[in-house]
Design a protein around this motif. Structure first.
Motif, mmCIF file in Angstrom:
data_model
loop_
_atom_site.group_PDB
_atom_site.id
_atom_site.type_symbol
_atom_site.label_atom_id
_atom_site.label_comp_id
_atom_site.label_asym_id
_atom_site.label_seq_id
_atom_site.Cartn_x
_atom_site.Cartn_y
_atom_site.Cartn_z
ATOM 1 N N GLN A 1 4.046 5.997 -5.465
ATOM 2 C CA GLN A 1 4.106 5.879 -6.748
ATOM 3 C C GLN A 1 2.902 6.937 -7.384
ATOM 4 O O GLN A 1 3.274 7.740 -8.280
ATOM 5 C CB GLN A 1 3.945 4.673 -7.668
ATOM 6 N N GLN A 2 1.896 6.975 -6.702
ATOM 7 C CA GLN A 2 0.791 7.760 -7.176
ATOM 8 C C GLN A 2 0.970 9.176 -6.810
ATOM 9 O O GLN A 2 0.819 10.366 -7.816
ATOM 10 C CB GLN A 2 -0.609 7.455 -6.188
ATOM 11 N N GLN A 3 1.745 9.532 -5.805
ATOM 12 C CA GLN A 3 2.150 10.841 -5.446
ATOM 13 C C GLN A 3 3.231 11.400 -6.442
ATOM 14 O O GLN A 3 3.290 12.444 -6.742
ATOM 15 C CB GLN A 3 2.681 10.985 -3.925
ATOM 16 N N SER A 4 4.088 10.231 -6.867
ATOM 17 C CA SER A 4 5.404 10.678 -7.761
ATOM 18 C C SER A 4 4.506 11.129 -9.012
ATOM 19 O O SER A 4 4.946 11.833 -9.826
ATOM 20 C CB SER A 4 6.148 9.600 -8.025
ATOM 21 N N GLU A 5 3.544 10.364 -9.531
ATOM 22 C CA GLU A 5 2.894 10.693 -10.945
ATOM 23 C C GLU A 5 2.363 12.081 -10.706
ATOM 24 O O GLU A 5 2.087 12.788 -11.893
ATOM 25 C CB GLU A 5 1.947 9.607 -11.310
ATOM 26 N N LEU A 6 1.758 12.472 -9.766
ATOM 27 C CA LEU A 6 1.209 13.837 -9.591
ATOM 28 C C LEU A 6 2.128 14.870 -9.450
ATOM 29 O O LEU A 6 1.890 16.242 -9.854
ATOM 30 C CB LEU A 6 0.378 13.882 -8.360
ATOM 31 N N THR B 1 0.696 -1.289 -0.164
ATOM 32 C CA THR B 1 0.004 -0.094 -0.061
ATOM 33 C C THR B 1 0.826 1.257 -0.019
ATOM 34 O O THR B 1 0.747 2.247 -0.841
ATOM 35 C CB THR B 1 -0.907 0.051 1.141
ATOM 36 N N THR C 1 8.418 -0.309 -6.893
ATOM 37 C CA THR C 1 7.575 -1.400 -7.116
ATOM 38 C C THR C 1 8.625 -2.661 -7.370
ATOM 39 O O THR C 1 7.926 -3.814 -7.101
ATOM 40 C CB THR C 1 6.904 -1.069 -8.570
ATOM 41 N N ARG D 1 10.142 13.978 -9.618
ATOM 42 C CA ARG D 1 10.333 12.720 -9.360
ATOM 43 C C ARG D 1 11.794 12.489 -10.169
ATOM 44 O O ARG D 1 12.133 12.893 -11.096
ATOM 45 C CB ARG D 1 9.276 11.998 -10.368
ATOM 46 N N ASN E 1 2.382 1.924 -3.461
ATOM 47 C CA ASN E 1 1.374 2.192 -4.549
ATOM 48 C C ASN E 1 1.164 3.602 -4.042
ATOM 49 O O ASN E 1 0.875 4.467 -5.048
ATOM 50 C CB ASN E 1 -0.108 1.489 -4.346
ATOM 51 N N GLU E 2 0.902 3.969 -2.852
ATOM 52 C CA GLU E 2 0.714 5.663 -2.562
ATOM 53 C C GLU E 2 1.814 6.551 -2.894
ATOM 54 O O GLU E 2 1.713 7.457 -3.410
ATOM 55 C CB GLU E 2 0.320 5.836 -1.188
#
Length: 457
Positions: free
Chosen positions: A135-140, A129, A201, A145, A132-133
Motif C-alpha cells: 500500500q505504501q508503494q502504491s501511494e508513492l 507487513t 487491506t 495504481r 502495508n508495504e
C-alpha cells in the motif's frame, strides 16, 4: 540430477541460514537496553547511571558480535544458494527474454496470491507487513495504481467490517464465511486485474485471519492424533458439508472409533473405560446412529470387528483398521473441505503456480532455445505453444483443439457439440454455416446453428 542437487542446496540453506537466531540476538539487546533504562529512571542518581552504563558495555558488545556472526552465516548461505541457482539454470538465466515481463501488468493479482498464500500458511504478521508495504508503494506511485470502483470498494468495506464485528470470541473453532462470490471470481473464469480489488487491506480482516487460525489449530490437533476439534468443526458445519456430499464427519468419527479401539497401548490415551474396545463401542452407540442411512455397511463392519479384537491383524477387517496413513488423509480432506467452505481451493494457487512453473521450466527453455535458433517468435497469446507434462493433480481444465481450425478453444470461443455428436469450436461452426444452417464437416448431417450446444469438457 540438477534439480536433486538444487533441492539439497535448498535444504542446506534452510538448515544454516537462520534469521531467527539474529532476531533473538536483537531481542536480547533490546531487553538489556530496556532494563538499563528502567534502572536509570528508578535510581535518578548520576553515580548509578554511570555504573549501569559501564556494566552494559560488555554484554551489548557480546550480543552485537553474536548478531554479526549470525548475519554472516545468513549472507554466506544465501550467496552459496545463489551460485547453486545460477549453476542449475545457466541457460534459463541467459536465454529467456528479459526485456518483457508478461506479469508486469498483473501486479494486483500477484500481490493477492502472495497475501492469500501467507494467510493460508498462518503467517498473519508477515501478511500484514506485506500488505502495508504494498500500500505504501502504491501511494508513492499513484499513476500506476488501479483503484476499485466506488461501489466495489464500499461493498468490500462493508462486507469485511460486518464480518469482523460479528466475530465473537469462542473456545470452539468456527467457520466464518467472509469471502463473497464477488470477491473471489469463479475458478473457471479468466481472471483479470479488474476482477481483483487492489486494496489489499481487505485481507487484514480479523474474521478471515480467525478462520485460518482455526484451521491451523485443528490441523495441529490432527497432527497430534487428536480428532475431537475436527469432529466438532464438522458437526457444526454438517449442513454445508452434507449439501456438498461430503463424508468428512463420518470419516472423522470412524477414525476416532478405530483410534479408541486400538487401546491405550497404541493411542497413548489414559487407560479408562472410555478407551479400548469398550470405549470404542460406547462411542459408536453415541455417534454412529445419525450415519446409518448412508454408511450402514461400514458401521456393521466396524461393529463386527469387535469379535476379532484379540487377533485383528488376521481378521477379514485388518485392512479397515490399518490407519498408518489415515491421519494424513483425513487432514488433507479436512483442509479441502474447510477451504471449500471459504470459497478457496484446497491448495495455495501460488504454490501450484510456482510448482507447475518449475516443472515446465525445462520445456520452456528447450522451446525458447529452438525458436531462437530458427529466428522465430512465440506468437501464442493465451496458451502454451506445446504440451507441458504436469501431474494429474495440476490439471484443472480439459484441453480441446478444434479439428477444423486446429486451434485450442478458449472462453470466448468454446467447444460446441452438434446434434450428430461431432464437436468443434464455435467460431468454426459459424464460418461453416450458410445463413442459419450448416453441414457437418465430418458426416452428411445438416442442421441449424442454434441447435448446437456449448459443452464443458
Amino acid at each position: 540430477m540438477a534439480f536433486l542437487q538444487l533441492q539439497k542446496d535448498l535444504e542446506k540453506l534452510i538448515g544454516s541460514a537462520k534469521l531467527s537466531d539474529a532476531v533473538q540476538d536483537v531481542d536480547k539487546i533490546i531487553d538489556l537496553l530496556t532494563d538499563a533504562r528502567e534502572k536509570v529512571a528508578s535510581a535518578n542518581n548520576p553515580h548509578t547511571t554511570n555504573l549501569t552504563l559501564a556494566k552494559l558495555q560488555n554484554p551489548i558488545k557480546e550480543q552485537l558480535d553474536g548478531l554479526n556472526s549470525d548475519l554472516r552465516h545468513v549472507y554466506k548461505a544465501q550467496n552459496e544458494f545463489n551460485k547453486a541457482l545460477k549453476a542449475a539454470f545457466p541457460k534459463a538465466l541467459g536465454s529467456l527474454p528479459t526485456e518483457h515481463d508478461p506479469m508486469q501488468s498483473h501486479s494486483t493479482l500477484i500481490n493477492r496470491a502472495i497475501v492469500m498464500h501467507l494467510l493460508r500458511e498462518g503467517q498473519f504478521g508477515v501478511a500484514s507487513t506485506f500488505i502495508n508495504e504494498v500500500q505504501q508503494q502504491s501511494e508513492l506511485e499513484p499513476e500506476h495504481r488501479q483503484q476499485p470502483g466506488p461501489a466495489q470498494a464500499q461493498q468490500l468495506e462493508s462486507e469485511f467490517e460486518s464480518a469482523s464485528e460479528s466475530q465473537q470470541p469462542s473456545s470452539k473453532p468456527n467457520f466464518h464465511p467472509v469471502m463473497s462470490p464477488e470477491y473471489l471470481p469463479p475458478t473457471d473464469a479468466i481472471i483479470t486485474d479488474a476482477d481483483i480489488p487492489s486494496d489489499l487491506t481487505a485481507f487484514q480482516s480479523q474474521a478471515l485471519q480467525s478462520s485460518f487460525a482455526d484451521m491451523y489449530s485443528i490441523l495441529s490437533a490432527l497432527k497430534a492424533h487428536n480428532l475431537l476439534p475436527a469432529i466438532s468443526w464438522a458437526r457444526e458445519n454438517c449442513v454445508e458439508l452434507e449439501a456438498r456430499g461430503s463424508n468428512l464427519e463420518f470419516e472423522l468419527c470412524k477414525l476416532q472409533f478405530i483410534w479408541l479401539f486400538k487401546g491405550p497401548g497404541i493411542n497413548g490415551l489414559p487407560d479408562t473405560p472410555e478407551n479400548g474396545v469398550q470405549g470404542a463401542l460406547q462411542y459408536a452407540r453415541e455417534n454412529f446412529g445419525r450415519f446409518q442411512q448412508r454408511h450402514l455397511r461400514e458401521i456393521r463392519q466396524l461393529s463386527a470387528a469387535i469379535v476379532y479384537s484379540q487377533n485383528l491383524a488376521d481378521s477379514p477387517y485388518s485392512s479397515i483398521f490399518d490407519i498408518s496413513a489415515a491421519f494424513d488423509e483425513v487432514s488433507a480432506s479436512f483442509t479441502r473441505e474447510f477451504c471449500s467452505l471459504l470459497g478457496l481451493s484446497a491448495e495455495s494457487p501460488l504454490y501450484v503456480a510456482v510448482t507447475a512453473g518449475a516443472l515446465a521450466l525445462p520445456w520452456l527453455i528447450k522451446y525458447n532455445t529452438k525458436t531462437k535458433a530458427k529466428g522465430t517468435e512465440w506468437t501464442t497469446a493465451n496458451e502454451l505453444a506445446f504440451e507441458t507434462p504436469l501431474p494429474r493433480s495440476m490439471m484443472y481444465h480439459s484441453i480441446f483443439v478444434c479439428p477444423v481450425s486446429k486451434e485450442q478453444t478458449t472462453e470466448s470461443n468454446p467447444p460446441v457439440i452438434l446434434p450428430c455428436g461431432h464437436v468443434l469450436a464455435k467460431e468454426s461452426l459459424h464460418r461453416l454455416a450458410k445463413g442459419s444452417r450448416y453441414k457437418c464437416p465430418y458426416c452428411p448431417s445438416e442442421g441449424v446453428v442454434k441447435d448446437a450446444k456449448e459443452i464443458i469438457l
